[in-house]
Design a protein around this motif. Sequence first.
Motif, PDB file in Angstrom:
ATOM      1  N   LEU A   1       0.834  -1.211   0.000  1.00 36.56           N
ATOM      2  CA  LEU A   1       0.000   0.000   0.000  1.00 36.56           C
ATOM      3  C   LEU A   1       0.864   1.254   0.000  1.00 36.56           C
ATOM      4  CD1 LEU A   1      -2.726   1.552   0.374  1.00 36.56           C
ATOM      5  CD2 LEU A   1      -2.354   1.291   2.829  1.00 36.56           C
ATOM      6  N   VAL A   2       1.838   1.301   0.889  1.00 44.74           N
ATOM      7  CA  VAL A   2       2.701   2.481   1.004  1.00 44.74           C
ATOM      8  C   VAL A   2       3.521   2.677  -0.267  1.00 44.74           C
ATOM      9  CG1 VAL A   2       4.674   3.466   2.253  1.00 44.74           C
ATOM     10  CG2 VAL A   2       2.794   2.413   3.517  1.00 44.74           C
ATOM     11  N   MET A   3       4.079   1.606  -0.793  1.00 42.75           N
ATOM     12  CA  MET A   3       4.885   1.714  -2.017  1.00 42.75           C
ATOM     13  C   MET A   3       4.029   2.223  -3.177  1.00 42.75           C
ATOM     14  SD  MET A   3       7.795   1.002  -0.906  1.00 42.75           S
ATOM     15  CE  MET A   3       8.938   0.584  -2.173  1.00 42.75           C
ATOM     16  N   GLN A   4       2.814   1.717  -3.288  1.00 39.66           N
ATOM     17  CA  GLN A   4       1.907   2.156  -4.352  1.00 39.66           C
ATOM     18  C   GLN A   4       1.536   3.629  -4.161  1.00 39.66           C
ATOM     19  OE1 GLN A   4       1.099   0.121  -6.901  1.00 39.66           O
ATOM     20  NE2 GLN A   4      -0.019   1.722  -7.923  1.00 39.66           N
ATOM     21  N   ALA A   5       1.229   4.003  -2.935  1.00 43.39           N
ATOM     22  CA  ALA A   5       0.835   5.386  -2.652  1.00 43.39           C
ATOM     23  C   ALA A   5       1.979   6.352  -2.944  1.00 43.39           C
ATOM     24  CB  ALA A   5       0.389   5.521  -1.195  1.00 43.39           C
ATOM     25  N   LEU A   6       3.175   6.003  -2.501  1.00 49.47           N
ATOM     26  CA  LEU A   6       4.314   6.900  -2.734  1.00 49.47           C
ATOM     27  C   LEU A   6       4.750   6.890  -4.197  1.00 49.47           C
ATOM     28  CD1 LEU A   6       6.431   6.294   0.493  1.00 49.47           C
ATOM     29  CD2 LEU A   6       4.997   8.268  -0.073  1.00 49.47           C
ATOM     30  N   GLY A   7       4.506   5.798  -4.899  1.00 50.30           N
ATOM     31  CA  GLY A   7       4.853   5.726  -6.314  1.00 50.30           C
ATOM     32  C   GLY A   7       3.903   6.512  -7.202  1.00 50.30           C
ATOM     33  N   ASN A   8       2.668   6.683  -6.747  1.00 50.32           N
ATOM     34  CA  ASN A   8       1.652   7.380  -7.545  1.00 50.32           C
ATOM     35  C   ASN A   8       1.429   8.817  -7.113  1.00 50.32           C
ATOM     36  OD1 ASN A   8       1.117   5.173  -9.138  1.00 50.32           O
ATOM     37  ND2 ASN A   8      -0.562   4.453  -7.874  1.00 50.32           N
ATOM     38  N   HIS A   9       2.037   9.232  -6.027  1.00 46.46           N
ATOM     39  CA  HIS A   9       1.795  10.565  -5.477  1.00 46.46           C
ATOM     40  C   HIS A   9       3.116  11.132  -4.978  1.00 46.46           C
ATOM     41  CE1 HIS A   9       0.007  13.732  -3.007  1.00 46.46           C
ATOM     42  NE2 HIS A   9       0.705  13.279  -1.988  1.00 46.46           N
TER      43      HIS A   9
ATOM     44  N   GLU B   1       7.207  17.693   4.056  1.00 39.10           N
ATOM     45  CA  GLU B   1       6.533  17.584   5.354  1.00 39.10           C
ATOM     46  C   GLU B   1       5.913  16.192   5.535  1.00 39.10           C
ATOM     47  OE1 GLU B   1       2.571  19.379   7.439  1.00 39.10           O
ATOM     48  OE2 GLU B   1       3.877  20.832   6.450  1.00 39.10           O
ATOM     49  N   GLU B   2       5.272  15.671   4.487  1.00 36.71           N
ATOM     50  CA  GLU B   2       4.680  14.331   4.555  1.00 36.71           C
ATOM     51  C   GLU B   2       5.762  13.278   4.783  1.00 36.71           C
ATOM     52  OE1 GLU B   2       0.713  14.498   1.757  1.00 36.71           O
ATOM     53  OE2 GLU B   2       2.659  14.529   0.755  1.00 36.71           O
ATOM     54  N   LEU B   3       6.882  13.400   4.069  1.00 31.84           N
ATOM     55  CA  LEU B   3       7.979  12.443   4.236  1.00 31.84           C
ATOM     56  C   LEU B   3       8.541  12.492   5.658  1.00 31.84           C
ATOM     57  CD1 LEU B   3       9.794  12.821   0.798  1.00 31.84           C
ATOM     58  CD2 LEU B   3       8.386  10.900   1.577  1.00 31.84           C
TER      59      LEU B   3
ATOM     60  N   ILE C   1       6.197  10.655   7.893  1.00 30.77           N
ATOM     61  CA  ILE C   1       6.357   9.212   7.683  1.00 30.77           C
ATOM     62  C   ILE C   1       7.601   8.714   8.430  1.00 30.77           C
ATOM     63  CG2 ILE C   1       6.869   7.424   5.956  1.00 30.77           C
ATOM     64  CD1 ILE C   1       5.085   9.123   3.999  1.00 30.77           C
ATOM     65  N   ARG C   2       8.704   9.480   8.333  1.00 31.61           N
ATOM     66  CA  ARG C   2       9.936   9.096   9.037  1.00 31.61           C
ATOM     67  C   ARG C   2       9.718   9.046  10.546  1.00 31.61           C
ATOM     68  NH1 ARG C   2      12.304  12.538   5.147  1.00 31.61           N
ATOM     69  NH2 ARG C   2      13.424  11.314   3.603  1.00 31.61           N
ATOM     70  N   LYS C   3       9.017  10.050  11.087  1.00 28.74           N
ATOM     71  CA  LYS C   3       8.740  10.081  12.524  1.00 28.74           C
ATOM     72  C   LYS C   3       7.902   8.873  12.939  1.00 28.74           C
ATOM     73  CE  LYS C   3       9.017  15.074  13.208  1.00 28.74           C
ATOM     74  NZ  LYS C   3       8.278  16.311  13.467  1.00 28.74           N
TER      75      LYS C   3
ATOM     76  N   LYS D   1       9.023   5.931  15.468  1.00 27.67           N
ATOM     77  CA  LYS D   1       8.173   5.616  16.619  1.00 27.67           C
ATOM     78  C   LYS D   1       7.848   4.118  16.645  1.00 27.67           C
ATOM     79  CE  LYS D   1       3.888   7.320  18.675  1.00 27.67           C
ATOM     80  NZ  LYS D   1       2.754   8.237  18.490  1.00 27.67           N
ATOM     81  N   ILE D   2       7.516   3.560  15.492  1.00 25.96           N
ATOM     82  CA  ILE D   2       7.194   2.138  15.409  1.00 25.96           C
ATOM     83  C   ILE D   2       8.425   1.293  15.714  1.00 25.96           C
ATOM     84  CG2 ILE D   2       6.551   0.293  13.801  1.00 25.96           C
ATOM     85  CD1 ILE D   2       4.687   2.361  12.424  1.00 25.96           C
ATOM     86  N   GLU D   3       9.568   1.658  15.168  1.00 20.64           N
ATOM     87  CA  GLU D   3      10.793   0.909  15.408  1.00 20.64           C
ATOM     88  C   GLU D   3      11.224   0.992  16.867  1.00 20.64           C
ATOM     89  OE1 GLU D   3      13.531   2.476  12.516  1.00 20.64           O
ATOM     90  OE2 GLU D   3      12.901   1.021  11.000  1.00 20.64           O
ATOM     91  N   GLY D   4      10.847   2.099  17.525  1.00 19.72           N
ATOM     92  CA  GLY D   4      11.184   2.260  18.944  1.00 19.72           C
ATOM     93  C   GLY D   4      10.251   1.470  19.849  1.00 19.72           C
TER      94      GLY D   4
END
Length: 129
Positions: free
Chosen positions: A99-107, A112-114, A117-119, A123-126
Motif C-alpha cells: 500500500l505504502v509503495m503504491q501510494a508513494l509511487g503514484n503521489h 513535510e509528509e515524508l 512518515i519518518r517520525k 516511533k514504530i521501530e522504537g
Amino acid sequence: MTHTPFSKPTDAELEILQVLWQYGPCTVRFVNEQLSQTKEVGYTTTLKIMQIMHEKGLVKRNDESRTHVYEANVSEETTQKHMLGKFLDMAFRGSASKLVMQALGNHKASKEELNQIRKLLDKIEGGEK
C-alpha cells in the motif's frame, strides 16, 4: 432501529461526513452549500442522504428547533482506520508495504509528509504505537 458497530459510509455519505468533520454541527442547507461548491447536488438529495445517515447511526440530529442540525456520530479517525483496514485487506492482501509503495509511487509526497512518515517509522521501530 438496529445499529451495527460500524456502518461503512457510501461515497456520498463520506462527502457529507467530511463537511461535518471540518465544520462541526451543521444544517442540511449548509452541508448542501458546501457540496455544491464542487458538484451539482440538490437540497432534497442532501436531506435524504442525511436522513439515511441518521437511520444508520452515522450522524446525530438535533431537532429541537425548526431547522435540524446534524453532527457526525462517528469520528474521522475511526472511519479512516476501518475503511483503510478493509481496503488494505481487499486490494493489497493485507500488505501495508505494498500500500505504502503504491501510494508513494503514484503521489509525490511533500517534504513535510515524508518527515511525518519518518517520525512514524522511528516511533514504530522504537516499540511505541
